[in-house]
Design a protein around this motif. Sequence first.
Motif, short mmCIF file in Angstrom:
data_model
loop_
_atom_site.label_atom_id
_atom_site.label_comp_id
_atom_site.label_asym_id
_atom_site.label_seq_id
_atom_site.Cartn_x
_atom_site.Cartn_y
_atom_site.Cartn_z
N THR A 89 0.74 -1.16 0.31
CA THR A 89 0.27 -0.33 0.36
C THR A 89 0.71 0.87 0.42
N ASN A 90 0.56 2.43 -0.16
CA ASN A 90 0.62 3.74 -0.10
C ASN A 90 0.99 4.75 0.69
N SER A 91 -0.67 3.95 1.57
CA SER A 91 -1.44 4.97 2.79
C SER A 91 -1.25 4.44 4.17
N LEU A 92 -0.63 5.22 4.64
CA LEU A 92 -0.47 5.12 6.61
C LEU A 92 -1.33 4.19 6.83
N ALA A 93 -2.59 4.91 6.63
CA ALA A 93 -3.73 4.71 7.45
C ALA A 93 -4.35 3.19 6.81
N VAL A 94 -3.99 2.92 5.31
CA VAL A 94 -4.41 1.29 5.35
C VAL A 94 -2.89 0.79 5.31
N ALA A 95 -1.98 0.91 6.24
CA ALA A 95 -0.87 -0.26 6.84
C ALA A 95 -0.63 0.07 8.40
N GLN B 15 3.91 9.48 -2.98
CA GLN B 15 3.31 9.21 -4.53
C GLN B 15 5.05 9.45 -5.24
N GLY B 16 4.86 9.71 -6.56
CA GLY B 16 6.28 9.62 -6.59
C GLY B 16 7.16 8.86 -7.18
N GLN B 17 8.45 8.83 -7.86
CA GLN B 17 8.99 8.23 -8.66
C GLN B 17 9.59 6.92 -7.59
N VAL B 18 10.11 7.24 -6.31
CA VAL B 18 10.37 6.15 -6.15
C VAL B 18 9.12 5.03 -5.82
N ALA B 19 7.78 5.59 -4.92
CA ALA B 19 6.82 4.70 -4.76
C ALA B 19 6.98 3.83 -5.90
N GLU B 20 7.25 4.71 -7.36
CA GLU B 20 6.85 4.14 -8.76
C GLU B 20 7.71 2.72 -8.52
N GLN B 21 8.76 3.09 -8.62
CA GLN B 21 10.45 2.12 -8.56
C GLN B 21 10.02 0.90 -7.64
N VAL B 22 9.90 1.15 -6.80
CA VAL B 22 9.37 0.18 -5.14
C VAL B 22 8.08 -0.47 -6.45
N LEU B 23 7.13 -0.68 -6.53
CA LEU B 23 5.94 -0.92 -7.10
C LEU B 23 6.32 -1.96 -8.46
N ARG B 24 7.69 -1.55 -9.08
CA ARG B 24 8.02 -2.12 -10.05
C ARG B 24 8.77 -3.33 -9.89
N ALA B 25 9.41 -3.29 -8.72
CA ALA B 25 10.05 -3.82 -8.74
C ALA B 25 9.12 -5.33 -7.72
N GLY C 177 6.64 3.51 0.18
CA GLY C 177 7.38 5.09 0.30
C GLY C 177 7.24 6.08 -0.74
N GLY C 178 8.30 6.97 -0.48
CA GLY C 178 8.19 7.37 -1.46
C GLY C 178 7.79 8.96 -1.16
N THR C 179 7.20 10.33 -1.79
CA THR C 179 6.90 11.76 -1.33
C THR C 179 5.34 11.90 -0.53
N TRP C 180 5.35 12.13 0.37
CA TRP C 180 3.68 12.50 0.86
C TRP C 180 3.33 13.22 0.38
N ASP C 181 2.22 12.79 -0.01
CA ASP C 181 1.57 13.70 -0.80
C ASP C 181 -0.14 14.03 0.56
N GLU C 182 -0.02 15.09 0.78
CA GLU C 182 -0.81 16.11 2.07
C GLU C 182 -2.26 16.00 1.46
N ARG C 183 -2.27 16.25 -0.05
CA ARG C 183 -4.22 16.32 -0.73
C ARG C 183 -4.63 14.40 -0.36
N SER C 184 -3.85 14.09 -1.01
CA SER C 184 -4.04 11.94 -1.23
C SER C 184 -4.26 11.83 0.07
N CYS C 185 -3.24 12.37 1.32
CA CYS C 185 -2.53 11.73 2.25
C CYS C 185 -1.98 9.97 2.29
N ALA C 186 -1.42 9.94 0.96
CA ALA C 186 -0.52 8.73 0.64
C ALA C 186 1.28 9.72 0.12
#
Length: 256
Positions: A117-123, A150-160, A139-148
Motif C-alpha cells: 500500500t501507499n497509505s499509512l492508514a491502510v498500513a 506518491q512519486g518516482q520512488v513509490a513507482e520504482q518500488v512497485l515495479r520491483a 515509500g516515496g514522497t508524502w502527498d497531503e492532498r491524497s494522504c498517501a
Amino acid sequence: MTRRSTPARRTEIMALLEERGEISVEALARYFSTSEVTIRKDLALLEHQGLLIRRYGGAALIPRTDQPAVVSLAKLAIAKAARQRIRDHARIIIDSGSTTSALIPELRDVLGLVVMTNSLAVANAIRELDSRPALLMTGGTWDERSCAFQGQVAEQVLRAYDFDQLFIGADGIDPERGTTTFNELLHLSRVMGDVAREVVVMIESDKMGRRIPNLELAWSAIDVLITDDQISDELFDTITAQGVNVVRAQVADTPR
C-alpha cells in the motif's frame, strides 16, 4: 457539469469533503464550472459556519475526535464483494481511500496474504489484523492532498514486484473513458495497474454521475468494477460493453 445554485453548490462541496477529507480550490472550480473566486467565497462562508478549515489552495474537513468514522452500508457491501475475489496467499495492492479501506476488516480470515500500500492508514489497519498479512510500503514522497505516498520512488518500488490484484477507488466514473479523480497525481495509480494481473475498482454508485476532468484509469486497464446495487441498468450496460466485469453488491443483505 451543470451549474448549481449557490446553496446547492455549497452543500455538494461539503459532500465532496466528507468523501475526500481535503480538496483544492482549482479542482472545485473545474468540477462546478465556476471561477476560483466564487469557490473561495463559498469556502470562506462554510469556514465561518464552522464546517471546514481553509488551507492554502483549498480546504479540509474539521477533524472529528468525538466519534468513530461511520462506514456506509454501500461501502461495506462493496468490500464484502471484493473479499470474495481474494484467495489465500494472494499478493495484492490496496490503494488509499475510504472505500478501499473498508476492505481491510474483511481480510481477517485470509491466510498468507501479502499487501502493498501507499497509505499509512491502510498500513496501520493491516497491522491490526489477527491473520498478520505481510505488509509492504511503497515509500516515496508524502502527498497531503491524497494522504498517501506518491512519486518516482513509490513507482520504482512497485515495479520491483508483481501482484495478483489491485484494489483501487475513484472519485468519479466517465462511462465512456474510465475512472476519474480530483487528484492531479495520476501516474502511481497507473503503475499499480501495470503491475497487477487483475485491476478491481471499488466505487459507490452515487459517484458515477461525476465527469471529473482527470482520467485516472481507462476502461482498457480495468478488469472488474464493484459497486452497489443502485447502479442504473443503463450505466451497468454501458460499462459492461467496455469489457469490464461489473459486480452489483447487494446492500440490503449487508450486516454491519
